[in-house]
Design a protein around this motif. Structure first.
Motif, PDB file in Angstrom:
ATOM      1  N   VAL A 157      57.485  31.331  75.415  1.00 30.29           N
ATOM      2  CA  VAL A 157      58.033  30.735  76.628  1.00 30.29           C
ATOM      3  C   VAL A 157      58.720  29.440  76.228  1.00 30.29           C
ATOM      4  CG1 VAL A 157      57.524  29.843  78.928  1.00 30.29           C
ATOM      5  CG2 VAL A 157      56.182  31.759  78.014  1.00 30.29           C
ATOM      6  N   TYR A 158      59.989  29.276  76.617  1.00 29.34           N
ATOM      7  CA  TYR A 158      60.789  28.136  76.182  1.00 29.34           C
ATOM      8  C   TYR A 158      61.403  27.421  77.380  1.00 29.34           C
ATOM      9  CZ  TYR A 158      60.401  30.829  71.874  1.00 29.34           C
ATOM     10  OH  TYR A 158      59.918  31.540  70.806  1.00 29.34           O
ATOM     11  N   ASN A 159      61.515  26.100  77.262  1.00 27.27           N
ATOM     12  CA  ASN A 159      62.190  25.286  78.260  1.00 27.27           C
ATOM     13  C   ASN A 159      63.702  25.434  78.031  1.00 27.27           C
ATOM     14  OD1 ASN A 159      63.449  23.096  79.648  1.00 27.27           O
ATOM     15  ND2 ASN A 159      61.521  21.990  79.665  1.00 27.27           N
ATOM     16  N   ILE A 160      64.444  25.864  79.051  1.00 30.52           N
ATOM     17  CA  ILE A 160      65.866  26.128  78.849  1.00 30.52           C
ATOM     18  C   ILE A 160      66.649  24.871  78.484  1.00 30.52           C
ATOM     19  CG2 ILE A 160      65.913  28.188  80.305  1.00 30.52           C
ATOM     20  CD1 ILE A 160      67.058  26.523  82.560  1.00 30.52           C
ATOM     21  N   LYS A 161      66.116  23.684  78.813  1.00 24.68           N
ATOM     22  CA  LYS A 161      66.797  22.443  78.463  1.00 24.68           C
ATOM     23  C   LYS A 161      66.572  22.047  77.011  1.00 24.68           C
ATOM     24  CE  LYS A 161      66.816  20.349  83.075  1.00 24.68           C
ATOM     25  NZ  LYS A 161      66.464  19.132  83.843  1.00 24.68           N
ATOM     26  N   GLU A 162      65.653  22.721  76.334  1.00 18.72           N
ATOM     27  CA  GLU A 162      65.298  22.338  74.969  1.00 18.72           C
ATOM     28  C   GLU A 162      65.649  23.415  73.950  1.00 18.72           C
ATOM     29  OE1 GLU A 162      61.159  21.423  75.206  1.00 18.72           O
ATOM     30  OE2 GLU A 162      61.449  19.670  76.500  1.00 18.72           O
ATOM     31  N   LEU A 163      66.460  24.396  74.349  1.00 16.54           N
ATOM     32  CA  LEU A 163      66.736  25.515  73.454  1.00 16.54           C
ATOM     33  C   LEU A 163      67.642  25.153  72.290  1.00 16.54           C
ATOM     34  CD1 LEU A 163      66.967  28.492  75.960  1.00 16.54           C
ATOM     35  CD2 LEU A 163      65.400  28.291  74.030  1.00 16.54           C
ATOM     36  N   ASN A 164      68.316  24.011  72.357  1.00 17.81           N
ATOM     37  CA  ASN A 164      69.133  23.607  71.208  1.00 17.81           C
ATOM     38  C   ASN A 164      68.289  23.309  69.981  1.00 17.81           C
ATOM     39  OD1 ASN A 164      72.036  23.670  71.475  1.00 17.81           O
ATOM     40  ND2 ASN A 164      71.797  22.259  73.191  1.00 17.81           N
ATOM     41  N   SER A 165      66.977  23.154  70.181  1.00 23.69           N
ATOM     42  CA  SER A 165      66.076  22.942  69.046  1.00 23.69           C
ATOM     43  C   SER A 165      65.486  24.249  68.531  1.00 23.69           C
ATOM     44  CB  SER A 165      64.939  21.994  69.446  1.00 23.69           C
ATOM     45  OG  SER A 165      64.145  22.564  70.481  1.00 23.69           O
ATOM     46  N   PHE A 166      65.894  25.378  69.108  1.00 19.79           N
ATOM     47  CA  PHE A 166      65.313  26.665  68.744  1.00 19.79           C
ATOM     48  C   PHE A 166      65.503  26.974  67.264  1.00 19.79           C
ATOM     49  CE2 PHE A 166      65.245  31.283  68.319  1.00 19.79           C
ATOM     50  CZ  PHE A 166      64.110  31.623  69.039  1.00 19.79           C
ATOM     51  N   ALA A 167      66.675  26.636  66.722  1.00 17.92           N
ATOM     52  CA  ALA A 167      66.955  26.941  65.317  1.00 17.92           C
ATOM     53  C   ALA A 167      65.983  26.248  64.383  1.00 17.92           C
ATOM     54  CB  ALA A 167      68.390  26.549  64.971  1.00 17.92           C
ATOM     55  N   SER A 168      65.562  25.046  64.744  1.00 18.20           N
ATOM     56  CA  SER A 168      64.606  24.330  63.891  1.00 18.20           C
ATOM     57  C   SER A 168      63.175  24.810  64.087  1.00 18.20           C
ATOM     58  CB  SER A 168      64.689  22.823  64.166  1.00 18.20           C
ATOM     59  OG  SER A 168      64.337  22.545  65.519  1.00 18.20           O
ATOM     60  N   LEU A 169      62.900  25.449  65.229  1.00 24.05           N
ATOM     61  CA  LEU A 169      61.545  25.910  65.526  1.00 24.05           C
ATOM     62  C   LEU A 169      61.256  27.305  65.002  1.00 24.05           C
ATOM     63  CD1 LEU A 169      61.219  24.722  69.248  1.00 24.05           C
ATOM     64  CD2 LEU A 169      60.239  23.627  67.228  1.00 24.05           C
ATOM     65  N   ILE A 170      62.264  28.162  64.961  1.00 23.71           N
ATOM     66  CA  ILE A 170      62.023  29.571  64.667  1.00 23.71           C
ATOM     67  C   ILE A 170      61.427  29.816  63.275  1.00 23.71           C
ATOM     68  CG2 ILE A 170      64.376  30.077  63.900  1.00 23.71           C
ATOM     69  CD1 ILE A 170      64.109  32.782  65.340  1.00 23.71           C
ATOM     70  N   PRO A 171      61.770  29.022  62.232  1.00 21.17           N
ATOM     71  CA  PRO A 171      61.130  29.284  60.936  1.00 21.17           C
ATOM     72  C   PRO A 171      59.623  29.018  60.943  1.00 21.17           C
ATOM     73  CG  PRO A 171      63.164  28.042  60.652  1.00 21.17           C
ATOM     74  CD  PRO A 171      62.838  28.019  62.107  1.00 21.17           C
ATOM     75  N   ARG A 172      59.137  28.248  61.917  1.00 19.89           N
ATOM     76  CA  ARG A 172      57.702  27.992  61.998  1.00 19.89           C
ATOM     77  C   ARG A 172      56.951  29.188  62.577  1.00 19.89           C
ATOM     78  NH1 ARG A 172      57.883  22.005  64.905  1.00 19.89           N
ATOM     79  NH2 ARG A 172      59.566  21.131  63.622  1.00 19.89           N
ATOM     80  N   ALA A 173      57.668  30.026  63.322  1.00 22.72           N
ATOM     81  CA  ALA A 173      57.013  31.149  63.997  1.00 22.72           C
ATOM     82  C   ALA A 173      57.280  32.487  63.319  1.00 22.72           C
ATOM     83  CB  ALA A 173      57.471  31.210  65.456  1.00 22.72           C
ATOM     84  N   LEU A 174      58.407  32.602  62.603  1.00 20.29           N
ATOM     85  CA  LEU A 174      58.789  33.877  62.006  1.00 20.29           C
ATOM     86  C   LEU A 174      59.066  33.709  60.518  1.00 20.29           C
ATOM     87  CD1 LEU A 174      61.320  35.175  64.710  1.00 20.29           C
ATOM     88  CD2 LEU A 174      58.895  35.752  64.501  1.00 20.29           C
ATOM     89  N   PRO A 175      58.973  34.798  59.753  1.00 20.14           N
ATOM     90  CA  PRO A 175      59.255  34.721  58.307  1.00 20.14           C
ATOM     91  C   PRO A 175      60.757  34.678  58.033  1.00 20.14           C
ATOM     92  CG  PRO A 175      58.718  36.972  58.914  1.00 20.14           C
ATOM     93  CD  PRO A 175      58.527  36.139  60.160  1.00 20.14           C
ATOM     94  N   VAL A 176      61.388  33.593  58.450  1.00 20.22           N
ATOM     95  CA  VAL A 176      62.828  33.438  58.292  1.00 20.22           C
ATOM     96  C   VAL A 176      63.140  32.012  57.862  1.00 20.22           C
ATOM     97  CG1 VAL A 176      63.337  35.183  60.058  1.00 20.22           C
ATOM     98  CG2 VAL A 176      63.162  32.776  60.714  1.00 20.22           C
ATOM     99  N   TYR A 177      64.366  31.805  57.393  1.00 21.60           N
ATOM    100  CA  TYR A 177      64.867  30.463  57.124  1.00 21.60           C
ATOM    101  C   TYR A 177      66.305  30.383  57.616  1.00 21.60           C
ATOM    102  CZ  TYR A 177      67.199  32.508  53.011  1.00 21.60           C
ATOM    103  OH  TYR A 177      67.987  33.256  52.187  1.00 21.60           O
ATOM    104  N   ILE A 178      66.781  29.146  57.817  1.00 20.76           N
ATOM    105  CA  ILE A 178      68.086  28.917  58.431  1.00 20.76           C
ATOM    106  C   ILE A 178      69.081  28.388  57.404  1.00 20.76           C
ATOM    107  CG2 ILE A 178      69.351  27.665  60.225  1.00 20.76           C
ATOM    108  CD1 ILE A 178      67.394  29.691  61.351  1.00 20.76           C
ATOM    109  N   THR A 179      70.285  28.979  57.395  1.00 21.35           N
ATOM    110  CA  THR A 179      71.406  28.446  56.633  1.00 21.35           C
ATOM    111  C   THR A 179      72.557  28.201  57.615  1.00 21.35           C
ATOM    112  OG1 THR A 179      72.192  30.682  56.140  1.00 21.35           O
ATOM    113  CG2 THR A 179      70.728  29.638  54.518  1.00 21.35           C
TER     114      THR A 179
END
Length: 333
Positions: free
Chosen positions: A292-314
């Motif tokens: 569940v995400y706050n729609i006003k804070e979704l610009n931080s999603f890219a920095s949060l997703i590696p903490r929850a899933l086995p992924v990294y961001i480039t």
């Protein structure tokens, strides 16, 4: 010149320039140099941008004017001018002259009222000219025009929840993407991202068409049904929604992802982002995400997703964040 000391002639010159740029930017032969010159002109003074946006709204109204029929006597036209450009001029005149405006309304060519609404950082509630209520999600832009034979909304981007005033003889049309939604009085939600559109019906009934160029009234939705369509679809896809459907959670400021594959979740997320998230490959798109995400804070999603899933961001060459799967660890011998 400053905004406080503009003479009438200076203001007229800005309006004339805005009309010129509106026509040139819509012309098929508009060059890259002209577009650059327009950006420089628009950024030179706050009123330039303001007048240009106002001219775009007039252009939107003119888009719905009928194409002129060939006549025996054809007026001399300047080279490079299209019927659309003359429609802009005609609409300006018609909106300015009461008699012409009344004639345009009576023939169903022009609206008797026109409204533009936008929501950026906050959900916004607005009342249309016919009394219908609309809730606009973040990053949403729409217009309302009241014609003699129909009420017309154009959803340019974003998402909106409609509570339409009932009027059997004056249908309410929402244009979204290449399709449209036709109602007389009901409650429904329209979501749009790029060329994808989803319609969720809460109460009443609507007719959904995936392409306005096709004949027919479209497919009818009943309560707790939804329709999806995208560019090139001959017909919308119809499905049932259930009691736990979370499509309208945005009205409470939330985006709820219920164990969705990333390729399904990203369109829901990206419409809130300044830079849309991309997938490294199709396999990455099959990774599932929830929360569940706050729609006003979704610009931080890219920095949060590696903490929850086995992924990294480039980042790609355009600066967009790209989701990559973590390399598989080789099995221990």
């Amino acid at each position: 010149m400053t905004q406080n000391t503009l003479s009438e002639a200076e203001y007229d010159a800005i309006t004339d320039a805005a009309a010129h740029w509106c026509m040139r930017l819509h012309a098929v032969d508009c060059t890259a140099e002209e577009r650059l010159a327009f950006e420089q002109w628009r950024n030179a003074h706050p009123l330039h941008a303001f007048e240009y946006e106002a001219m775009l709204e007039i252009w939107d109204v003119a888009e719905h004017l009928p194409r002129p029929e060939p006549a025996v006597v054809v007026p001399i036209r300047q080279p490079g001018r299209s019927w659309r450009q003359y429609a802009v001029a005609a609409s300006i005149c018609a909106l300015a002259l009461p008699l012409a405006a009344w004639t345009g309304w009576n023939l169903g060519w022009l609206p008797n009222s026109y409204q533009h609404f936008a929501a950026t950082d906050n959900v916004r509630h607005v009342t249309l000219g016919d009394g219908s209520q609309v809730e606009l999600n973040l990053n949403t832009d729409l217009t309302f025009s009241n014609y003699k034979d129909e009420r017309r909304v154009t959803l340019k981007r974003g998402e909106a929840f409609f509570e339409v005033s009932h009027d059997l003889n004056h249908p309410f049309i929402v244009r979204a993407g290449e399709g449209k939604i036709r109602v007389t009085g009901t409650r429904f939600n329209v979501w749009m991202y790029e060329d994808q559109v989803k319609v969720n019906l809460v109460e009443g009934s609507v007719l959904v068409t995936s392409n306005t160029q096709l004949s027919g009234d479209g497919l009818r939705l009943g309560p707790s049904m939804q329709a999806r369509y995208k560019h090139g679809d001959y017909m919308p896809q119809i499905s049932q929604t259930y009691a736990n459907d979370t499509s309208l959670a945005w009205r409470s400021g939330k985006l709820i992802l219920d164990n969705l594959a990333l390729n399904e979740a990203l369109p829901l997320i990206n419409r809130y982002l300044d830079k849309p998230l991309m997938l490294a490959d199709s396999a990455t798109g099959s990774i599932r995400v929830g929360g569940v995400y706050n729609i006003k804070e979704l610009n931080s999603f890219a920095s949060l997703i590696p903490r929850a899933l086995p992924v990294y961001i480039t980042r790609n060459k355009d600066g967009n964040p790209v989701i990559n799967p973590m390399p598989q660890q080789p099995p221990k011998s």
